[in-house]
Design an enzyme around this catalytic site. Structure first.
Site, PDB file in Angstrom:
ATOM      1  N   GLN A  36       6.589   1.267   8.500  1.00 40.86           N
ATOM      2  CA  GLN A  36       6.376  -0.161   8.671  1.00 40.86           C
ATOM      3  C   GLN A  36       6.802  -0.617  10.074  1.00 40.86           C
ATOM      4  OE1 GLN A  36       7.751   1.296   6.008  1.00 40.86           O
ATOM      5  NE2 GLN A  36       6.221   0.805   4.455  1.00 40.86           N
ATOM      6  N   GLU A  58      -4.078  -0.404   3.831  1.00 40.26           N
ATOM      7  CA  GLU A  58      -2.896   0.263   3.287  1.00 40.26           C
ATOM      8  C   GLU A  58      -3.062   0.355   1.769  1.00 40.26           C
ATOM      9  OE1 GLU A  58       1.931  -0.168   3.816  1.00 40.26           O
ATOM     10  OE2 GLU A  58       0.574  -1.192   5.206  1.00 40.26           O
TER      11      GLU A  58
END
Length: 290
Positions: A36, A58
């Site tokens: 992230q 994602e």
């Protein structure tokens, strides 16, 4: 820059006979492997904007129990410090995902593929358990490991793109603000100076450990599996997003000229820089990770 080991498989998409006749290689599907706040969103949005490099999303972030991505407190399940937890939104129940593994895979493949047959997606290391769990429900498994799971779900000739960020402290500060504000997507607007996020060294340190471990796990996996891959650093991506996307397109067998101007701009403001400097000054004295 791709795996030297090849596998026999049946392509999902029909062969592109025009490419075969011209002697060009078929463009390849790919998976962006990252953590992230590493800059991976900028890369996948650039690739998506070409309209020929898949529709990378994602796909693996949604937990079956809630159909939601991990909520702020789920990043801190091992933390008991109320001064950290009080800065995070409470958990929401969500709705359980009732799709079978095959339905989930079919939808993922359909959404992520462009008409030329190229599929694109993004995977964070913390999402690997979901990949393994979903793959376990598929018929005719080739194995129980991650490499097999990705082959069974996606493509056995998949290209891997590793996006990483050298400055883990800045990455953790960015994520700490994101988990508090629940604003994850970069756009042209810098974070508001008073977005409600508060500095907390232990919250940043917790995320720094997670993010560093994720990148170590990716590197170890590539080495263990003997997988060649494309390495993209955050610094290079931010400095030259269009040129970086062009290089990736070439590696995928696509036209570099299709690389677009950056569709997103980096979120950055003086507050994040102040937090990074403050954290670094406190880290040595308090045994916090750098």
């Amino acid at each position: 820059m791709f795996p030297s080991r090849k596998f026999d498989f049946v392509p999902i998409a029909a062969p592109n006979f025009a490419l075969i006749v011209s002697g060009m290689s078929e463009p390849r599907s790919y998976l962006v492997c990252a953590s992230q706040r590493s800059g991976s969103t900028l890369l996948v949005e650039s690739l998506r904007a070409t309209t020929v490099a898949g529709n990378p999303e994602e796909f693996f972030q949604y937990l079956p129990s809630t159909s939601r991505s991990p909520q702020p407190r789920q990043w801190f399940e091992s933390v008991t410090d109320e001064t950290v937890l009080s800065l995070l939104a409470p958990l929401e129940p969500g709705t359980a995902d009732t799709r079978t593994a095959e339905q989930w895979r079919d939808q993922l493949l359909s959404v992520g593929r462009t008409p030329n047959g190229v599929w694109g997606g993004k995977l964070m290391w913390n999402q690997v358990p979901l990949v393994l769990d979903r793959a376990a429900g598929l018929p005719d498994r080739s194995g129980d490991d991650l490499r097999s799971a990705l082959g069974d779900i996606l493509d056995r000739d998949l290209a891997f793109i590793h996006v990483y960020r050298r400055d883990v402290v800045a990455q953790a500060v960015s994520m700490w603000r994101a988990v508090q504000t629940q604003v994850w997507r970069d756009d042209a607007t810098p974070p508001a100076p008073h977005d409600g996020a508060e500095y907390h060294a232990d919250g940043i340190a917790h995320l720094a450990r997670i993010l560093r471990d994720q990148d170590v796990q990716w590197r170890n996996w590539f080495e263990t599996e003997g997988l060649d891959h494309i390495d993209i650093s955050f610094d290079d991506l931010v400095a030259a997003p269009q040129a970086t996307a062009a290089k990736v397109l070439v590696e995928l067998g696509l036209d570099a000229d299709l690389a677009p101007p950056p569709p997103l701009k980096r979120q950055s403001d003086g507050r994040s820089k102040e937090w990074v400097e403050r954290y670094r000054s406190e880290a040595a004295a308090n045994g916090l990770p750098l």
